[in-house]
Design an enzyme around this catalytic site. Structure first.
Site, mmCIF file in Angstrom:
data_model
loop_
_atom_site.group_PDB
_atom_site.id
_atom_site.type_symbol
_atom_site.label_atom_id
_atom_site.label_comp_id
_atom_site.label_asym_id
_atom_site.label_seq_id
_atom_site.Cartn_x
_atom_site.Cartn_y
_atom_site.Cartn_z
ATOM 1 N N ASP A 109 0.871 -1.179 0.000
ATOM 2 C CA ASP A 109 0.000 0.000 0.000
ATOM 3 C C ASP A 109 0.906 1.228 0.000
ATOM 4 O OD1 ASP A 109 -2.128 -1.736 0.255
ATOM 5 O OD2 ASP A 109 -2.932 -0.812 2.070
ATOM 6 N N LYS A 130 -7.111 3.304 -3.008
ATOM 7 C CA LYS A 130 -7.673 3.336 -1.659
ATOM 8 C C LYS A 130 -8.033 4.773 -1.299
ATOM 9 C CE LYS A 130 -6.159 0.658 1.607
ATOM 10 N NZ LYS A 130 -5.382 -0.107 2.595
ATOM 11 N N LYS A 144 -10.500 -0.016 -2.521
ATOM 12 C CA LYS A 144 -10.462 -0.367 -1.100
ATOM 13 C C LYS A 144 -10.831 0.867 -0.304
ATOM 14 C CE LYS A 144 -8.453 -4.570 -0.373
ATOM 15 N NZ LYS A 144 -8.460 -5.510 0.706
#
Length: 196
Positions: free
Chosen positions: A91, A153, A182
């Site tokens: 991430d 995200k 996400k």
């Protein structure tokens, strides 16, 4: 068809004060509920690898976290070390200042270089939507698609807000079927689903 939500959850602990026992507890919970991954800072990767070795739970590490403002070379180094230590997914945090400056080449290169360093591992980019305009969110999503990332995200959890319905709808319209989405969702925010 039954959807198993647990397999979409990255059980996350990124607080700087997290202790070894906190990480052990996180991994035990992830095993108990059969979550997709635990998401931890890179200093905990080796411990998580050991704790999760007999489970189906993967490991996600954050790079350039939580600001995204470090050099691309630093994110690449972090990515390589994370994978070397056993992480399964990355991430990365978007270079927010560069996006706001419309330095799209820098933003795109940042994502591409992390993806390249990650080899075949999944890479997600965290946008930090609460700091971005609608047009910046759209552009960041477009750049993530162009960079070949797997996910976008909504947020790090370290700023003023996480996921909201408006941003999630916008992001999903931009990435369509090209990327997955996400959300950073605190448990009480799961009630948002009633607004869909």
């Amino acid at each position: 068809m039954e959807i198993k939500l647990n397999k979409y959850i990255d059980h996350t602990l990124l607080k700087p004060e997290a202790t070894k026992q906190d990480i052990i507890n996180l991994c035990n919970q992830a095993i108990q509920y059969d979550f997709a991954t635990v998401c931890v800072n890179t200093c905990w990767t080796s411990l998580c690898k050991e704790l999760l070795k007999n489970s189906n739970v993967g490991i996600t590490n954050v790079v350039g976290f939580p600001l995204g403002a470090c050099l691309t070379e630093v994110k690449v180094f972090e990515t390589k070390k994370a994978i070397e230590n056993g992480c399964d997914e990355i991430d990365m945090v978007l270079n927010i200042g560069a996006l706001k400056d419309k330095d799209y080449d820098l933003v795109l290169n940042d994502m591409k270089e992390v993806k390249k360093a990650a080899n075949e591992h999944v890479v997600k980019v965290i946008l930090e939507n609460c700091l971005l305009t609608k047009q910046e969110i759209i552009k960041a999503c477009e750049l993530a698609v162009q960079a070949g990332l797997e996910f976008v995200k909504t947020s790090t959890g370290f700023n003023k807000s996480g996921a909201n319905v408006k941003d999630v709808k916008l992001m999903s319209e931009v990435v369509k079927t090209k990327l997955k989405l996400k959300l950073l969702v605190e448990l009480e925010l799961m009630m948002m689903q009633s607004q869909w």
